[in-house]
Design a protein around this motif. Structure first.
Motif, short mmCIF file in Angstrom:
data_model
loop_
_atom_site.label_atom_id
_atom_site.label_comp_id
_atom_site.label_asym_id
_atom_site.label_seq_id
_atom_site.Cartn_x
_atom_site.Cartn_y
_atom_site.Cartn_z
N ALA A 40 0.82 -1.21 0.00
CA ALA A 40 0.00 0.00 0.00
C ALA A 40 0.86 1.26 0.00
CB ALA A 40 -0.92 0.01 1.21
N ASN A 41 2.09 1.14 0.49
CA ASN A 41 3.01 2.28 0.54
C ASN A 41 3.84 2.29 -0.73
OD1 ASN A 41 2.08 2.89 3.14
ND2 ASN A 41 3.59 1.52 4.07
N ARG A 42 3.63 3.31 -1.57
CA ARG A 42 4.21 3.29 -2.91
C ARG A 42 5.16 4.48 -3.11
NH1 ARG A 42 -1.23 2.83 -3.61
NH2 ARG A 42 -1.41 4.82 -4.73
N PHE A 43 6.07 4.32 -4.05
CA PHE A 43 6.94 5.44 -4.43
C PHE A 43 7.31 5.31 -5.90
CE2 PHE A 43 9.83 2.14 -2.89
CZ PHE A 43 10.81 2.11 -3.87
N THR A 44 7.69 6.45 -6.48
CA THR A 44 8.17 6.47 -7.87
C THR A 44 9.50 7.21 -7.90
OG1 THR A 44 6.98 8.52 -8.36
CG2 THR A 44 5.85 6.45 -8.86
N VAL A 45 10.33 6.81 -8.84
CA VAL A 45 11.61 7.48 -9.07
C VAL A 45 11.60 7.99 -10.51
CG1 VAL A 45 14.12 7.27 -9.09
CG2 VAL A 45 12.76 5.94 -7.45
N LYS A 46 11.76 9.29 -10.66
CA LYS A 46 11.80 9.89 -11.99
C LYS A 46 13.10 10.68 -12.11
CE LYS A 46 6.77 10.43 -12.46
NZ LYS A 46 5.66 11.40 -12.67
N SER A 47 13.76 10.56 -13.25
CA SER A 47 15.01 11.27 -13.45
C SER A 47 14.95 12.09 -14.73
CB SER A 47 16.18 10.29 -13.51
OG SER A 47 16.00 9.37 -14.58
N ALA A 48 15.87 13.04 -14.83
CA ALA A 48 15.92 13.90 -16.02
C ALA A 48 17.30 14.53 -16.13
CB ALA A 48 14.86 15.00 -15.93
N ALA A 49 17.64 14.93 -17.35
CA ALA A 49 18.89 15.64 -17.60
C ALA A 49 18.65 16.66 -18.70
CB ALA A 49 19.98 14.66 -18.03
N ALA A 50 19.13 17.86 -18.47
CA ALA A 50 19.01 18.93 -19.46
C ALA A 50 20.15 19.91 -19.24
CB ALA A 50 17.65 19.62 -19.33
N ALA A 51 20.13 20.99 -19.98
CA ALA A 51 21.25 21.92 -19.91
C ALA A 51 21.43 22.53 -18.53
CB ALA A 51 21.04 23.03 -20.94
N ARG A 52 20.32 22.74 -17.80
CA ARG A 52 20.40 23.46 -16.54
C ARG A 52 20.51 22.57 -15.31
NH1 ARG A 52 15.71 27.82 -16.31
NH2 ARG A 52 16.58 27.96 -14.21
N ALA A 53 20.17 21.30 -15.44
CA ALA A 53 20.19 20.43 -14.25
C ALA A 53 20.07 18.97 -14.66
CB ALA A 53 19.05 20.81 -13.31
N ALA A 54 20.57 18.11 -13.77
CA ALA A 54 20.38 16.66 -13.92
C ALA A 54 20.17 16.09 -12.53
CB ALA A 54 21.59 16.01 -14.59
N GLY A 55 19.29 15.10 -12.43
CA GLY A 55 19.06 14.51 -11.13
C GLY A 55 17.83 13.63 -11.08
N VAL A 56 17.35 13.43 -9.87
CA VAL A 56 16.29 12.44 -9.60
C VAL A 56 15.28 13.04 -8.64
CG1 VAL A 56 15.80 10.21 -8.53
CG2 VAL A 56 17.81 10.46 -9.99
N LYS A 57 14.02 12.71 -8.84
CA LYS A 57 12.96 13.03 -7.88
C LYS A 57 12.36 11.72 -7.40
CE LYS A 57 8.27 13.72 -7.12
NZ LYS A 57 7.57 14.84 -7.74
N VAL A 58 12.25 11.56 -6.09
CA VAL A 58 11.59 10.40 -5.48
C VAL A 58 10.30 10.90 -4.83
CG1 VAL A 58 11.76 8.49 -3.86
CG2 VAL A 58 13.82 9.32 -5.02
N GLY A 59 9.19 10.43 -5.32
CA GLY A 59 7.89 10.80 -4.76
C GLY A 59 7.28 9.60 -4.06
N SER A 60 6.78 9.79 -2.86
CA SER A 60 6.20 8.68 -2.10
C SER A 60 4.76 8.96 -1.71
CB SER A 60 7.02 8.40 -0.84
OG SER A 60 7.02 9.52 0.03
N TYR A 61 4.00 7.88 -1.56
CA TYR A 61 2.59 7.96 -1.14
C TYR A 61 2.36 6.92 -0.07
CZ TYR A 61 -2.51 7.67 -1.31
OH TYR A 61 -3.84 7.65 -0.99
N TRP A 62 2.23 7.37 1.17
CA TRP A 62 2.00 6.51 2.33
C TRP A 62 0.61 6.83 2.88
CZ3 TRP A 62 6.31 4.91 0.56
CH2 TRP A 62 7.09 3.95 1.20
N PRO A 63 -0.44 6.11 2.45
CA PRO A 63 -1.81 6.47 2.82
C PRO A 63 -2.08 6.44 4.31
CG PRO A 63 -1.74 4.32 1.73
CD PRO A 63 -0.39 4.93 1.55
N GLY A 64 -1.37 5.60 5.06
CA GLY A 64 -1.59 5.52 6.49
C GLY A 64 -1.12 6.73 7.26
N ASN A 65 -0.41 7.64 6.59
CA ASN A 65 0.09 8.83 7.28
C ASN A 65 -1.04 9.74 7.76
OD1 ASN A 65 2.72 8.10 7.06
ND2 ASN A 65 3.31 9.69 5.62
N THR A 66 -2.21 9.62 7.15
CA THR A 66 -3.33 10.46 7.57
C THR A 66 -3.65 10.23 9.05
OG1 THR A 66 -4.28 10.38 5.34
CG2 THR A 66 -5.75 11.03 7.13
N GLU A 67 -3.64 8.96 9.46
CA GLU A 67 -3.93 8.64 10.86
C GLU A 67 -2.81 9.11 11.79
OE1 GLU A 67 -4.57 6.38 8.30
OE2 GLU A 67 -6.67 7.06 8.49
#
Length: 316
Positions: A54-81
């Motif tokens: 139920a606890n999910r995450f995605t890793v997205k990366s990119a490279a261009a003239a101004r920057a290169a790197g990674v974004k990690v986005g997570s979704y933990w539904p139980g955090n509401t409680e």
């Protein structure tokens, strides 16, 4: 520390929350969408989950003239409680001169600003100049940011809020009113038939409304379709509308246009750069699919570093 070594810059969630503004997010989204269409290299998303599926995450990366790197986005539904946000985001920016991570930027709150800003950038070039009424599907934090971001680019007279839970919808309407944005709780059909702009910010896996409810000249934005099987818009609408997105290859793979065989959406960055036509008629129905690209996060990270007084990592 040896000669030539650099300390890793760290911006905490608390710091970026204090630094982010709607203007900063808008400028970061605008520059990222332009760079993405101008040769930025974007990579497919990697999807994972925690020990609990139920606890999910995605890793997205990119490279261009101004920057290169990674974004990690997570979704933990139980955090509401736990009284914690369900969504979190971390941006890693590389020092491209030596190939090391140079900056770590926590940006869960700022990410919501960035997502909404991308929609506002697209709406500013695709929605009719006289658009005044907005229909928003969803009452979560992202829907909230969508409304406020769009209010910066169009003089909204009213926001029609479509909510599954009437009590949450009423609170959402009251909160918008406190920000000076007029809003009413409305059913889905009436909201669509009354709207110049429709925004969906949900986790839906089936269409939220019928194509026939959308009147000519409407701009529609899907913000929630960012994974396999997600769907917010009716396929019949997409078959007749002009289709735009943040990045075509990703949009047809995991975005809203995965449901349209042979879809050929236009990158909104090409419209921004004047290389492609956006709205060609007041009666056009335009659709913007924002599946979320890492380049937007990298530009956001660079902007937050500068706002904090840091020099962004070298690009080569």
């Amino acid at each position: 520390m040896e000669a030539g070594e650099r300390l890793v810059i760290f911006l905490s969630e608390e710091e970026t929350r204090a630094l982010v503004t709607r203007e900063l997010a808008y400028e970061a989204a605008l520059s990222a969408l332009l760079e993405a269409a101008d040769g930025g290299v974007l990579f497919p998303a990697v999807v994972g989950h925690g020990s609990s599926p139920a606890n999910r995450f995605t890793v997205k990366s990119a490279a261009a003239a101004r920057a290169a790197g990674v974004k990690v986005g997570s979704y933990w539904p139980g955090n509401t409680e736990r009284g914690l946000p369900r969504h979190n985001s971390v941006i890693l920016l590389f020092d491209q001169s030596v190939g090391r991570v140079a900056a770590v930027v926590e940006a869960g709150f700022a990410n919501a600003y960035r997502t909404a800003a991308a929609d506002a950038v697209a709406a500013d070039v695709l929605a009719r100049p006289d658009a005044r009424s907005l229909a928003v599907f969803g009452t979560g934090p992202q829907a909230w940011h969508e409304c406020l971001a769009l209010a910066r680019v169009r003089d909204l007279s009213v926001v029609h809020v479509v909510a599954r839970d009437a009590a949450r919808g009423a609170r959402f309407v009251a909160d918008l009113a406190a920000e000076g944005v007029a809003a009413v709780l409305t059913g889905p059909e009436e909201a669509c038939r009354s709207a110049d702009v429709i925004v969906t910010a949900t986790t839906a896996r089936a269409p939220l409304f019928e194509a026939g409810w959308v009147r000519p000249g409407t701009h529609v934005a899907s913000m929630g379709s960012d994974g396999k099987g997600k769907q917010e818009l009716p396929v019949e609408l997409l078959a007749s509308a002009r289709l735009f997105c943040d990045w075509p290859a990703q949009s047809v793979a995991i975005g809203e246009f995965q449901h349209v065989p042979d879809a050929r959406p236009t990158a909104v960055g090409d419209v921004l750069a004047g290389r492609a036509t956006g709205r060609s008629s007041p009666d056009d129905v335009t659709v913007f699919d924002s599946s979320g690209i890492a380049l937007q996060d990298l530009h956001l990270g660079v902007a937050l570093l500068r706002a904090a007084g840091h020099t962004p990592p070298p690009v080569g």
